[in-house]
Each structure stands twice: as structure tokens, then as C-alpha cells.
Design a protein around this motif. Structure first.
Motif, PDB file in Angstrom:
ATOM      1  N   ARG A  84     -16.397   8.969  69.361  1.00 50.06           N
ATOM      2  CA  ARG A  84     -16.169   7.688  68.694  1.00 50.06           C
ATOM      3  C   ARG A  84     -17.350   6.741  68.912  1.00 50.06           C
ATOM      4  O   ARG A  84     -17.783   6.037  67.991  1.00 50.06           O
ATOM      5  N   TRP A  89     -16.605   5.252  64.747  1.00 45.38           N
ATOM      6  CA  TRP A  89     -15.363   5.292  63.966  1.00 45.38           C
ATOM      7  C   TRP A  89     -14.541   4.030  64.179  1.00 45.38           C
ATOM      8  O   TRP A  89     -14.412   3.539  65.305  1.00 45.38           O
ATOM      9  N   ARG A  93      -9.596   5.613  61.478  1.00 46.48           N
ATOM     10  CA  ARG A  93     -10.033   7.017  61.432  1.00 46.48           C
ATOM     11  C   ARG A  93      -9.966   7.663  62.817  1.00 46.48           C
ATOM     12  O   ARG A  93      -9.583   8.821  62.951  1.00 46.48           O
ATOM     13  N   ALA A  96      -6.530   8.937  63.533  1.00 43.67           N
ATOM     14  CA  ALA A  96      -6.209  10.186  62.844  1.00 43.67           C
ATOM     15  C   ALA A  96      -6.910  11.370  63.511  1.00 43.67           C
ATOM     16  O   ALA A  96      -6.300  12.429  63.729  1.00 43.67           O
ATOM     17  N   PHE A  97      -8.190  11.199  63.854  1.00 43.93           N
ATOM     18  CA  PHE A  97      -8.916  12.281  64.511  1.00 43.93           C
ATOM     19  C   PHE A  97      -8.326  12.602  65.884  1.00 43.93           C
ATOM     20  O   PHE A  97      -8.251  13.768  66.288  1.00 43.93           O
ATOM     21  N   GLU A 216     -12.192  14.896  51.698  1.00 41.88           N
ATOM     22  CA  GLU A 216     -12.815  14.769  53.017  1.00 41.88           C
ATOM     23  C   GLU A 216     -12.898  16.120  53.708  1.00 41.88           C
ATOM     24  O   GLU A 216     -12.509  16.272  54.864  1.00 41.88           O
ATOM     25  N   ALA A 219     -14.686  16.325  57.284  1.00 46.90           N
ATOM     26  CA  ALA A 219     -13.880  15.733  58.361  1.00 46.90           C
ATOM     27  C   ALA A 219     -12.665  16.597  58.669  1.00 46.90           C
ATOM     28  O   ALA A 219     -12.325  16.826  59.836  1.00 46.90           O
ATOM     29  N   ASN A 223     -12.409  18.720  62.438  1.00 46.05           N
ATOM     30  CA  ASN A 223     -11.279  18.370  63.289  1.00 46.05           C
ATOM     31  C   ASN A 223     -10.322  19.544  63.434  1.00 46.05           C
ATOM     32  O   ASN A 223      -9.756  19.759  64.519  1.00 46.05           O
ATOM     33  N   THR A 268       0.830   7.189  61.986  1.00 43.88           N
ATOM     34  CA  THR A 268      -0.406   6.684  61.391  1.00 43.88           C
ATOM     35  C   THR A 268      -0.114   5.622  60.341  1.00 43.88           C
ATOM     36  O   THR A 268      -0.784   4.581  60.282  1.00 43.88           O
ATOM     37  N   GLY A 273      -3.203   3.296  60.188  1.00 41.63           N
ATOM     38  CA  GLY A 273      -4.295   4.258  60.233  1.00 41.63           C
ATOM     39  C   GLY A 273      -4.567   4.881  58.873  1.00 41.63           C
ATOM     40  O   GLY A 273      -3.939   4.533  57.871  1.00 41.63           O
ATOM     41  N   ASP A 274      -5.501   5.800  58.841  1.00 45.70           N
ATOM     42  CA  ASP A 274      -5.863   6.500  57.606  1.00 45.70           C
ATOM     43  C   ASP A 274      -4.836   7.602  57.359  1.00 45.70           C
ATOM     44  O   ASP A 274      -5.010   8.747  57.785  1.00 45.70           O
ATOM     45  N   LEU A 277      -6.008  10.830  55.363  1.00 48.64           N
ATOM     46  CA  LEU A 277      -6.739  11.759  56.227  1.00 48.64           C
ATOM     47  C   LEU A 277      -5.777  12.506  57.142  1.00 48.64           C
ATOM     48  O   LEU A 277      -5.897  13.725  57.337  1.00 48.64           O
TER      49      LEU A 277
END
Length: 302
Positions: A84, A89, A93, A96-97, A216, A219, A223, A268, A273-274, A277
Motif C-alpha cells: 500500500r 492505494w 481499493r 478490497a485487496f 481490471e 488487479a 491479487n 466492502t 470500498g470498491d 473490484l
């Protein structure tokens, strides 16, 4: 290898069936939220409670297993914080990651453990859940709210009310008390537990959203590789360093090789959050796990 595939393919068949049942609107769209709540609040806790209430908790490897869980999660969390910092980020995001890398599909994990190791495996998994669920939940909430801050009450209250955590600690208390499950209680909990895993796998399939996979790909890809290959490799290294027995090592690696949890999408969305994603990560990881999970377990057996 053949025995491993025979143990795992029915689990993924139920996931696929759940996806198509929801797509065909059978029995109807309103069924699935209710099924998820029934499983989360009643059936699944019954499985965890009964597993720990009657389990032999004098296994000398259990403290090392607990240490391995926390050590592996801690190393992974520090690596995510470093990423991060390097990538800059935002919390939407990063949350989510983080969930894509640390959270795990509990239904699939317990179903796989039950198929491979029976009651002994379920006991180990329940003990791991008692450590992993609160830890991962705290890290997930913090990662999604890091920019605006969050109170200790907001972090801890959902954990204290979590039915899975309550079931784990309740089962352990009954075990230590020596009361057991008298008067047919064990049979009742067994019947409820038997329904939890197939229904849970149906719900996993119903939550898949292939339409969220576009847009995406890089990404989603890195992940997913982190969760499905790097995390089990980390778990194996920790288990090797701590000299865990074979069964405990395999259960540990299996849980770190699971795809992320469908419930991550709900959290999320709730915390800004995203969510698109997150939905893509859930779907792609679940699809890829049909190949990666047998591969990881096969390599572990070599």
C-alpha cells in the motif's frame, strides 16, 4: 491425486449448481438471502459448536497451530501494508485487496477438510477459525476505513456478536466443562450441521458475478495469485519452521489456499470500498480455486 480429486470435485459441483440455480431463479430470488442467513446464524454455528464441544483438545500441536495461524497472517498483513505504501492505494481499493488476500471461504474450507480428514480435520479447522475470523475481520474493517479512522467499539462489537465466534467459544467451554452433549443434543446439532455445508456451497455459487470480471484484469490477476498460490506457500513455510505435524500442516495450508469469502462484498459496500473490484475478486478466485486448490494439496503431498 485421484483420491484428492474425488474428494474435491463434488464441492465445486455444488458451487456450480448454486450459480445456475440462482441464474434460473429457482426456487426464487428471495430464497438466497434467507438461505445465507439461516446458514450463518444457525446451521454453521451448530457445526462449529458440536465439533469443538466433543473434540480432544489435548493435542500438543494445537498451540503451535495457533501460533502458525497468527504468524502467517501477521507476515501477510505487513506485506500488504508495504504494498500500500509503495503503490499509494486509497482505502477503497486497499480494503478490497486486503480482503482478497486475507479472507477465506469458510464453507468451502470446512467442506474440503471434512472430505479429506473427517472429524479430526473439522476440529482443527474450528480451532483455526476461532483465531482467524476475528483477526481477519479487524484487519478488513481497518483497511477499508484507514483514511477516516474507526473506533475500537466499531472494530470489536461485530466480532463479539459474530455467531461463528460465539459458537467456537461456546463449544470450547462445553468441552472444558466436561458436560458433553447429553440427551440427544449431539444428534440434534449433528442434523443441523449436516445441512450447513451443502447449503453453504450452494450459496457460494449463487453469489458469483462473472459480469464483474471485466475492466481490471491485472488487479484481479495478481491479487488472485497472491491469495491462491503465495498465501499457501507462506503457510507451508511457517508450518515447516514450526515443525507442525502433517495433518495440522495440511489443514493450515488448505485454509490459506482458499478463495476469498463472498461476505467480503457486503462489508466492502457497507464501508464504502470498491465493491465492483471486490465482486470480481470473489468470482475469479472461486473459479480459479477449482484448479489451484487440488494443485496446492497435490504439491503438499509430494
Amino acid at each position: 491425486m485421484l483420491e484428492l480429486l474425488l474428494a474435491l470435485w463434488p464441492l465445486f459441483a455444488l458451487i456450480v449448481a448454486g450459480y445456475y440455480l440462482r441464474r434460473w431463479e429457482f426456487p426464487n430470488e428471495a430464497f438466497w438471502p434467507g438461505a445465507e442467513r439461516l446458514n450463518y446464524f444457525i446451521l454453521f454455528p451448530a457445526l462449529l459448536f458440536s465439533s469443538l464441544a466433543t473434540a480432544p483438545l489435548d493435542n500438543p500441536a494445537l498451540p503451535r497451530l495457533g501460533l502458525a495461524v497468527m504468524l502467517a497472517l501477521g507476515i501477510a498483513w505487513l506485506a500488504l501494508l508495504l504494498l500500500r505504501r509503495l503503490r499509494g492505494w486509497r482505502a477503497a481499493r486497499f480494503g478490497a485487496f486486503t480482503q482478497g488476500a486475507l479472507r477465506f471461504n469458510t464453507y468451502l474450507g470446512l467442506a474440503a477438510v471434512a472430505s479429506l480428514f473427517g472429524q479430526e480435520g473439522l476440529t482443527l479447522a474450528a480451532l483455526m477459525l476461532a483465531l482467524m475470523v476475528p483477526t481477519v475481520n479487524v484487519l478488513s474493517v481497518w483497511s477499508l476505513t484507514a483514511e477516516r479512522g474507526v473506533s475500537a467499539r466499531s472494530l470489536l462489537l461485530p466480532i463479539l456478536k459474530n455467531p461463528l465466534i460465539l459458537a467456537c467459544f461456546g463449544g470450547a467451554l462445553v468441552n472444558f466443562s466436561g458436560l458433553g452433549l447429553p440427551g440427544g443434543t449431539g444428534r440434534l446439532l449433528g442434523l443441523l450441521a449436516a445441512a450447513s455445508l451443502p447449503l453453504g456451497l450452494f450459496c457460494v455459487g449463487a453469489a458469483l458475478k462473472p459480469e464483474q470480471l471485466g475492466g481490471e484484469i491485472p488487479a484481479l490477476g495478481w491479487n488472485s495469485l497472491l491469495r491462491l498460490l503465495a498465501m499457501p506457500a507462506l503457510a507451508w513455510a511457517v508450518a515447516y519452521a514450526l515443525h507442525l505435524p502433517a495433518t495440522e500442516s495440511t489443514v493450515l495450508v488448505l485454509f490459506f489456499a482458499l478463495p476469498t469469502a463472498p461476505t467480503a462484498y457486503v462489508l466492502t459496500r457497507q464501508l464504502g470500498g470498491d465493491s465492483q473490484l471486490m465482486a470480481g475478486l470473489i468470482t475469479l478466485q472461486t473459479l480459479l480455486a477449482a484448479a489451484s486448490l487440488p494443485l496446492v494439496l497435490m504439491l503438499l503431498a509430494l
